[in-house]
Design a protein around this motif. Structure first.
Motif, short mmCIF file in Angstrom:
data_model
loop_
_atom_site.label_atom_id
_atom_site.label_comp_id
_atom_site.label_asym_id
_atom_site.label_seq_id
_atom_site.Cartn_x
_atom_site.Cartn_y
_atom_site.Cartn_z
N ARG A 187 0.85 -1.18 0.00
CA ARG A 187 0.00 0.00 0.00
C ARG A 187 0.89 1.24 0.00
NH1 ARG A 187 -0.04 -4.28 1.84
NH2 ARG A 187 -0.06 -3.72 4.05
N VAL A 188 0.68 2.11 -0.98
CA VAL A 188 1.47 3.34 -1.13
C VAL A 188 0.52 4.52 -1.04
CG1 VAL A 188 3.04 4.66 -2.58
CG2 VAL A 188 3.14 2.15 -2.60
N MET A 189 0.67 5.33 0.00
CA MET A 189 -0.18 6.50 0.16
C MET A 189 0.22 7.58 -0.83
SD MET A 189 -0.66 8.99 3.50
CE MET A 189 -1.56 7.81 4.50
N ILE A 190 -0.76 8.11 -1.54
CA ILE A 190 -0.54 9.27 -2.42
C ILE A 190 -1.26 10.44 -1.76
CG2 ILE A 190 -0.88 10.24 -4.72
CD1 ILE A 190 -0.83 7.39 -5.81
N LEU A 191 -0.48 11.31 -1.16
CA LEU A 191 -0.99 12.42 -0.35
C LEU A 191 -0.86 13.68 -1.18
CD1 LEU A 191 -2.05 12.79 2.59
CD2 LEU A 191 0.26 13.44 3.22
N SER A 192 -1.95 14.08 -1.83
CA SER A 192 -1.78 15.04 -2.91
C SER A 192 -3.00 15.89 -3.16
CB SER A 192 -1.44 14.28 -4.21
OG SER A 192 -2.58 13.58 -4.67
N GLU A 193 -2.80 16.82 -4.07
CA GLU A 193 -3.87 17.55 -4.73
C GLU A 193 -3.63 17.44 -6.23
OE1 GLU A 193 -5.29 21.17 -2.55
OE2 GLU A 193 -3.45 20.91 -1.42
N ASP A 233 1.95 -3.09 -9.55
CA ASP A 233 0.93 -3.95 -8.94
C ASP A 233 0.79 -3.70 -7.44
OD1 ASP A 233 -0.31 -5.26 -11.00
OD2 ASP A 233 1.09 -6.95 -11.04
N ALA A 234 1.13 -2.48 -7.02
CA ALA A 234 0.89 -2.05 -5.65
C ALA A 234 -0.48 -1.38 -5.58
CB ALA A 234 1.99 -1.10 -5.19
N TRP A 235 -0.91 -1.03 -4.39
CA TRP A 235 -2.20 -0.37 -4.19
C TRP A 235 -1.97 1.11 -3.90
CZ3 TRP A 235 -5.55 -3.71 -0.33
CH2 TRP A 235 -5.51 -5.07 -0.72
N ALA A 236 -2.71 1.98 -4.56
CA ALA A 236 -2.64 3.41 -4.29
C ALA A 236 -3.66 3.78 -3.21
CB ALA A 236 -2.92 4.21 -5.56
N LEU A 237 -3.16 4.17 -2.05
CA LEU A 237 -4.02 4.69 -0.98
C LEU A 237 -4.18 6.19 -1.22
CD1 LEU A 237 -5.49 4.72 1.74
CD2 LEU A 237 -3.25 4.78 2.87
N LEU A 238 -5.35 6.60 -1.68
CA LEU A 238 -5.57 7.98 -2.09
C LEU A 238 -6.04 8.80 -0.90
CD1 LEU A 238 -7.35 7.39 -5.52
CD2 LEU A 238 -4.91 7.70 -5.04
N VAL A 239 -5.29 9.88 -0.59
CA VAL A 239 -5.57 10.70 0.60
C VAL A 239 -5.44 12.18 0.23
CG1 VAL A 239 -4.89 11.24 2.97
CG2 VAL A 239 -4.71 8.88 2.14
N ASN A 240 -6.48 12.93 0.51
CA ASN A 240 -6.46 14.37 0.27
C ASN A 240 -5.45 15.03 1.20
OD1 ASN A 240 -7.13 17.21 0.21
ND2 ASN A 240 -9.11 16.64 -0.66
N ALA A 241 -4.55 15.81 0.65
CA ALA A 241 -3.49 16.44 1.44
C ALA A 241 -4.02 17.41 2.48
CB ALA A 241 -2.50 17.16 0.52
N ARG A 242 -5.28 17.82 2.36
CA ARG A 242 -5.84 18.78 3.30
C ARG A 242 -6.32 18.14 4.60
NH1 ARG A 242 -9.88 21.99 -0.53
NH2 ARG A 242 -9.75 20.10 -1.77
N LEU A 243 -6.21 16.82 4.72
CA LEU A 243 -6.52 16.19 5.99
C LEU A 243 -5.49 16.60 7.05
CD1 LEU A 243 -7.59 12.53 5.09
CD2 LEU A 243 -9.01 14.57 5.33
N THR A 244 -5.89 16.51 8.31
CA THR A 244 -4.99 16.89 9.39
C THR A 244 -3.94 15.82 9.62
OG1 THR A 244 -6.33 15.85 11.11
CG2 THR A 244 -6.88 18.13 10.52
N SER A 266 0.97 21.71 -3.72
CA SER A 266 0.18 21.61 -2.50
C SER A 266 1.00 21.94 -1.27
CB SER A 266 -0.40 20.19 -2.37
OG SER A 266 -1.02 20.01 -1.12
N PRO A 267 0.84 23.13 -0.71
CA PRO A 267 1.52 23.44 0.56
C PRO A 267 1.16 22.45 1.66
CG PRO A 267 0.62 25.44 -0.44
CD PRO A 267 0.09 24.30 -1.23
N ALA A 268 -0.07 21.95 1.66
CA ALA A 268 -0.48 20.98 2.68
C ALA A 268 0.31 19.69 2.53
CB ALA A 268 -1.98 20.70 2.56
N SER A 269 0.50 19.24 1.29
CA SER A 269 1.29 18.03 1.06
C SER A 269 2.74 18.26 1.47
CB SER A 269 1.21 17.61 -0.41
OG SER A 269 1.89 16.39 -0.64
N ALA A 270 3.26 19.45 1.17
CA ALA A 270 4.64 19.78 1.56
C ALA A 270 4.79 19.76 3.08
CB ALA A 270 5.01 21.15 1.00
#
Length: 509
Positions: free
Chosen positions: A64-70, A86-97, A120-124
């Protein structure tokens, strides 16, 4: 039951990155936030380069690979690179806390994460906080990732039933449910979007909906790729920037109703009219569409505002209005082609729980077979938890929810999560959170009792520091007591009526 006679011929593809690889390499794919244009060939090459670096970093099939992005080119390259491995993309909005991100990383057992700091400053900020390292520069920017973590790789399936993405339906507390969507799910829904919108290679779709949300991923981004058309990537909503893009040749605008409302408010404030010379299709989803808003948008844009309904567990499409059968009401349309739906155990008014079945239904909840069994029936039907009725022509009308889920501006808000945050405040004794209908949306409304002095603003600040903005209650009413059963359980169904006068009184001030 509705069994659509119109079927969808899913392309003979195995993985979502095949959408890139089958395209003409010189065809334009997207225009990024910085104005750079990318072709299908350039994006395919970028995703291969990123996949090679991720593999050398230690990413394996089944991780599982988290993609923390906009939204940006790096986001799309990351999704496709993870697919290639063949990995899994864990999609996460960077604006989460930070708390929400850390919780999802923990329950998913991630191997690493990919960030998009260039847009994305939040992702940074998350990258800095979590100690991200650089894997070197790519054409899209510096490839920032988490150091490798210990994780157990999941088994890999050779065919399209391999899990492609993992999207969680809750955040910091309780038991988050990770929806496993396969390559088959995503490829099917991307082809549905292509067909229903009659997308051509000349179309330009504005990707303002987050690609980390299932609506943005399949209905917007992958739908465009399925026809080798173009995208304009927008990291965050800005009314004037959306209008500028419409004037530059956007032909398709999918959005949540709140975006259309914000556009109208901006235009009215500026005394402007939208430039719609090229715009041909507008679509609202992700939240209830108020009939009045629909009429105003249609009058302003001179186009039918199409409507639809879905959920993450259905990739997300369940019902949608048709271009050749526009609706004047707020019906969400008929069943998505190639799927079927039924109103389960309807009452005397024809209202029952909406169930759906087809190649759009999720593989299950990650690591939670009990929840999967409660949601996906043995015969393949998905229980949506939503109440609906159906007209003789198949048109679906949503009535309410069996669950407590609140949909605010297209985002899911789960009351127990908000309640847990508020009751963690030193002054709060008990708390109940419900959704309150407002024109075109739902508000998160909280009711609390306290045992120490505290103000509504202080409680909202407390919540804002611990949750994503869309989860923070619009109203927090501090009361002497809440309606409760003899057991002490809060009677949530009575909260709005019990405190109606206080809620309405504050609105008049």
């Amino acid at each position: 039951m509705t069994d659509q006679s119109q079927s969808v011929a899913v392309p003979d593809l195995r993985r979502i990155h095949d959408l890139l690889d089958q395209a003409r390499p010189d065809r334009r794919l997207l225009r990024d936030a910085d104005g750079r244009a990318w072709t299908y060939g350039q994006m395919a090459d970028l995703s291969r380069q990123m996949a090679a670096r991720l593999q050398a970093h230690g990413i394996r099939a089944g991780d599982r690979v988290m993609i923390l992005s906009e939204n940006c080119a790096t986001y799309l390259a990351a999704v496709m690179a993870v697919s290639r491995l063949d990995a899994w993309a864990l999609l996460v909005n960077a604006r989460l806390t930070a708390a929400e991100v850390d919780r999802l990383a923990q329950v998913a057992g991630i191997r690493s994460a990919i960030f998009t700091p260039e847009v994305s400053p939040a992702s940074a900020d998350h990258a800095e906080r979590l100690g991200a390292v650089s894997l070197g520069a790519l054409d899209c920017g510096d490839l920032r990732v988490l150091p490798i973590r210990d994780a157990v790789a999941e088994p890999v399936e050779d065919g399209p039933d391999q899990t492609a993405v993992l999207i969680y339906t809750t955040g910091t507390v309780g038991e988050p449910k990770g929806v496993m969507l396969t390559h088959r799910n995503l490829l099917f829904m991307s082809d549905v979007a292509r067909q229903l919108r009659r997308i051509t290679v000349d179309d330009v779709t504005l990707a303002v909906l987050p690609g980390t949300h299932i609506f943005g991923l399949t209905s917007v981004i992958l739908g465009a790729l399925a026809q080798q058309s173009q995208l304009v990537m927008m990291p965050r909503f800005d009314a004037q920037l959306v209008l500028d893009q419409l004037a530059r040749g956007v032909t398709i605008l999918p959005a949540v109703p709140q975006i259309f409302a914000a556009l109208m408010k901006h235009l009215n404030a500026q005394g402007q009219a939208p430039c719609t010379d090229s715009l041909r299709y507008i679509y609202a989803g992700g939240a209830p569409l108020d009939p009045g808003l629909k009429q105003r948008v249609e009058k302003l844009f001179g186009l039918v505002l199409h409507n639809g309904y879905g959920q993450t567990e259905a990739s997300p499409g369940i019902a949608v209005t048709r271009m050749d059968a526009p609706r004047s009401d707020s019906s969400v349309g008929v069943a998505v082609p190639g799927t079927e739906l039924t109103i389960h155990q309807p009452d005397e008014n024809g209202v029952g729980e909406l169930w759906t079945r087809g190649p759009h239904v999720m593989k299950g909840y990650y690591g939670n077979p009990a929840a999967t069994a409660q949601t996906v029936m043995a015969d393949g039907f998905l229980r949506t938890g939503d109440l609906a009725r159906q007209d003789p022509d198949g048109a679906v009308h949503l009535v309410g929810r069996l669950k407590e889920l609140i949909v605010r501006s297209g985002f899911n808000v789960y009351p127990p999560e908000v309640e847990a945050v508020l009751t963690d405040h030193p002054a709060v004794t008990i708390c109940g959170v419900v959704g309150r209908a407002v024109p075109g949306d739902e508000e998160v409304t909280a009711f609390v009792t306290t045992h120490a002095p505290v103000t509504e603003d202080e409680l909202r600040d407390w919540a804002r520091a611990r949750m994503a903005p869309y989860k923070v209650p619009s109203r927090i009413l501090i009361a002497e007591a809440l309606p409760q059963a003899a057991t002490g359980k809060i009677l949530k169904s009575k909260l709005l009526d019990h405190f109606r006068s206080q809620l309405e009184e504050k609105e008049t001030h």
